[in-house]
Motif scaffolding. Sequence first.
Motif, PDB file in Angstrom:
ATOM      1  N   CYS A  49       0.871  -1.167   0.000  1.00 13.53           N
ATOM      2  CA  CYS A  49       0.000   0.000   0.000  1.00 13.53           C
ATOM      3  C   CYS A  49       0.912   1.222   0.000  1.00 13.53           C
ATOM      4  CB  CYS A  49      -0.879   0.027   1.254  1.00 13.53           C
ATOM      5  SG  CYS A  49      -2.076  -1.319   1.339  1.00 13.53           S
ATOM      6  N   TYR A  50       0.571   2.214  -0.809  1.00 14.40           N
ATOM      7  CA  TYR A  50       1.385   3.414  -0.922  1.00 14.40           C
ATOM      8  C   TYR A  50       0.543   4.637  -0.578  1.00 14.40           C
ATOM      9  CZ  TYR A  50       4.537   0.443  -3.607  1.00 14.40           C
ATOM     10  OH  TYR A  50       5.373  -0.556  -4.002  1.00 14.40           O
ATOM     11  N   ILE A 150       6.633   9.577  -0.021  1.00 10.43           N
ATOM     12  CA  ILE A 150       5.882   8.360  -0.322  1.00 10.43           C
ATOM     13  C   ILE A 150       6.082   7.384   0.834  1.00 10.43           C
ATOM     14  CG2 ILE A 150       5.574   6.413  -1.902  1.00 10.43           C
ATOM     15  CD1 ILE A 150       6.826   8.180  -4.105  1.00 10.43           C
ATOM     16  N   CYS A 151       4.971   6.979   1.441  1.00  8.18           N
ATOM     17  CA  CYS A 151       5.004   5.942   2.482  1.00  8.18           C
ATOM     18  C   CYS A 151       4.664   4.608   1.834  1.00  8.18           C
ATOM     19  CB  CYS A 151       3.961   6.214   3.564  1.00  8.18           C
ATOM     20  SG  CYS A 151       4.167   7.777   4.444  1.00  8.18           S
ATOM     21  N   GLN A 152       5.215   3.540   2.389  1.00  7.53           N
ATOM     22  CA  GLN A 152       4.981   2.199   1.865  1.00  7.53           C
ATOM     23  C   GLN A 152       4.664   1.265   3.029  1.00  7.53           C
ATOM     24  OE1 GLN A 152       8.513   0.463   0.211  1.00  7.53           O
ATOM     25  NE2 GLN A 152       7.374  -1.055  -0.949  1.00  7.53           N
ATOM     26  N   GLN A 153       3.641   0.447   2.830  1.00 10.72           N
ATOM     27  CA  GLN A 153       3.265  -0.536   3.839  1.00 10.72           C
ATOM     28  C   GLN A 153       3.073  -1.859   3.118  1.00 10.72           C
ATOM     29  OE1 GLN A 153      -0.754  -0.307   5.537  1.00 10.72           O
ATOM     30  NE2 GLN A 153       0.237  -0.408   7.548  1.00 10.72           N
ATOM     31  N   GLN A 154       3.778  -2.903   3.575  1.00 12.77           N
ATOM     32  CA  GLN A 154       3.635  -4.210   2.963  1.00 12.77           C
ATOM     33  C   GLN A 154       2.360  -4.868   3.454  1.00 12.77           C
ATOM     34  OE1 GLN A 154       7.234  -6.425   3.680  1.00 12.77           O
ATOM     35  NE2 GLN A 154       8.192  -5.554   1.870  1.00 12.77           N
ATOM     36  N   LEU A 155       1.653  -5.521   2.520  1.00 12.17           N
ATOM     37  CA  LEU A 155       0.404  -6.189   2.870  1.00 12.17           C
ATOM     38  C   LEU A 155       0.650  -7.563   3.475  1.00 12.17           C
ATOM     39  CD1 LEU A 155      -1.834  -5.234  -0.164  1.00 12.17           C
ATOM     40  CD2 LEU A 155      -1.976  -4.391   2.174  1.00 12.17           C
ATOM     41  N   ILE A 156       1.773  -8.140   3.205  1.00  8.09           N
ATOM     42  CA  ILE A 156       2.041  -9.512   3.663  1.00  8.09           C
ATOM     43  C   ILE A 156       2.722  -9.503   5.008  1.00  8.09           C
ATOM     44  CG2 ILE A 156       3.159 -11.674   3.128  1.00  8.09           C
ATOM     45  CD1 ILE A 156       3.030 -10.861   0.185  1.00  8.09           C
TER      46      ILE A 156
END
Length: 156
Positions: A49-50, A150-156
Amino acid sequence: MATLGIVLKNSFHKLDIETTLSPGATLKSQEDSRYSSCQERWVGYQCNCYFISSELKTWKESRDFCASRNSTLLQMHNKDELHFMKLSKYFYWIGVTYSAEHSAWVWEDGSVVSQDLLPNSQTANPMTCVVYGRANGIWDEPCTSKNMYICQQQLI
């Protein structure tokens, strides 16, 4: 009337919707259950998710914002990872700073940045951080400058 409503609903349900993320950054949203867990105003893409900001912050303020949303500043593995961003004239903070301790550019997690991603032309200075611009590549800049991020969040 009810039949017309159902037909219209089903017709629009199948369409791709273009979402404007911030000035110059767009993405085609797709209905996909993998992305339903992204926070509101975040975009799902390739198991992440960004959040692409439209406000200006310093690198530290940007990192703190991302951390407060259970995410990190963007950590890219290659320059094409964000191909969904259209050509943008804006720069965005990503999760890279210079580490005097390691004498290298490092990601927030402490891993060294690939030379393929960050050319040697970048200044070796602990007071600089890295910005990314789809049209302009990757540059170092004083960490106290204000840019979007830009923020990044891994879904897994």
